[in-house]
Design an enzyme around this catalytic site. Structure first.
Site, PDB file in Angstrom:
ATOM      1  N   GLY A 149       0.854  -1.698   0.070  1.00  0.00           N
ATOM      2  CA  GLY A 149       0.093   0.065  -0.069  1.00  0.00           C
ATOM      3  C   GLY A 149       1.092   1.243  -0.026  1.00  0.00           C
ATOM      4  CD  GLN A 173       3.248   5.768   2.861  1.00  0.00           C
ATOM      5  OE1 GLN A 173       2.428   5.306   2.155  1.00  0.00           O
ATOM      6  NE2 GLN A 173       4.443   5.099   3.610  1.00  0.00           N
ATOM      7  CB  CYS A 186       5.107   2.082   7.317  1.00  0.00           C
ATOM      8  SG  CYS A 186       4.385   3.862   6.243  1.00  0.00           S
ATOM      9  CG  LEU A 187       6.653   1.101   1.508  1.00  0.00           C
ATOM     10  CD1 LEU A 187       5.919   1.030  -0.329  1.00  0.00           C
ATOM     11  CD2 LEU A 187       7.436   0.070   1.315  1.00  0.00           C
ATOM     12  CG  HIS A 196      -0.674   1.256   6.779  1.00  0.00           C
ATOM     13  ND1 HIS A 196       0.598   0.535   8.293  1.00  0.00           N
ATOM     14  CD2 HIS A 196      -0.779   2.252   6.493  1.00  0.00           C
ATOM     15  CE1 HIS A 196       1.331   0.997   8.008  1.00  0.00           C
ATOM     16  NE2 HIS A 196       1.593   2.473   6.408  1.00  0.00           N
ATOM     17  CD  GLU A 197      -1.293   2.275   2.778  1.00  0.00           C
ATOM     18  OE1 GLU A 197      -1.477   3.842   2.812  1.00  0.00           O
ATOM     19  OE2 GLU A 197      -0.438   1.607   3.181  1.00  0.00           O
ATOM     20  CG  HIS A 215      -0.141   7.146   5.674  1.00  0.00           C
ATOM     21  ND1 HIS A 215       1.428   6.741   5.958  1.00  0.00           N
ATOM     22  CD2 HIS A 215       0.137   5.641   5.162  1.00  0.00           C
ATOM     23  CE1 HIS A 215       2.477   6.491   6.080  1.00  0.00           C
ATOM     24  NE2 HIS A 215       1.364   4.660   5.462  1.00  0.00           N
TER      25      HIS A 215
END
Ligand code: NI
Length: 181
Positions: free
Chosen positions: A46, A51, A101-102, A143-144, A147
């Protein structure tokens, strides 16, 4: 296609609330393609636009590709583009996943979240969709969407652990090295 740079903590942009998207135009189409490629290359399941430095309410998700590659060596792609996603309902029942997480590379922690959700979003074709999810997809969507509201998965763990992770990334960013996790 050029991959986008993924921003890591403690960059303040990750704490910004993303703005709604008003129209799907050529620029947005291009951003969606670039985000998807960047997510696959990372590899991740994701990615939120913030990000990659674009604080707008757009998310790419594929919970199938990474797993299929790891299991069979063959990549089955199932990309989703969520424009202005909203969580409409969350189950009382909770589930635990080890999340990463990236923007917090190589750090993983168990997070408890509602195990089922109903969510709405505008798809790439401009149609409003509503669907239910459980398992990994439910976790990933939550999660997204976090963000887009400036929240990170480490906000769901203890303050002690969170402060430690942030401190390590901040120190590494200053020194131009990788955090010692
Ligand atoms: Ni993330």
């Amino acid at each position: 296609m050029a991959l986008l740079d993924i921003i890591s903590i403690p960059d303040r942009i990750l704490r910004q609330k993303s703005a709604p998207i008003e129209r799907i135009d050529a620029d947005l189409e291009r951003l969606m393609d670039q985000m998807l490629e960047t997510m696959y290359a990372a590899p991740g399941i994701g990615l939120a636009a913030v990000q990659v430095g674009v604080p707008r309410r757009l998310v790419t998700i594929d919970v199938v590709a990474k797993e299929s590659t790891e299991e069979s060596g063959e990549t089955i792609k199932d990309p989703m583009f969520l424009i202005n996603p909203e969580i409409l309902w969350r189950s009382d029942e909770l589930g635990i996943y080890e999340e990463g997480c990236l923007s917090i590379p190589e750090y993983y922690a168990e997070v408890e979240r509602p195990s089922r959700i109903r969510f709405a979003y505008t798809d790439r074709a401009g149609l409003r969709q509503e669907r239910e999810a459980d398992g990994l997809l439910a976790t990933c969507v939550q999660h997204e969407v976090d963000h887009l509201d400036g929240k990170l998965f480490i906000d769901h763990i203890s303050k002690l652990k969170r402060d430690m992770v942030i401190k390590k990334f901040a120190k590494a960013a200053k020194a131009g090295t990788k955090p010692n996790l």
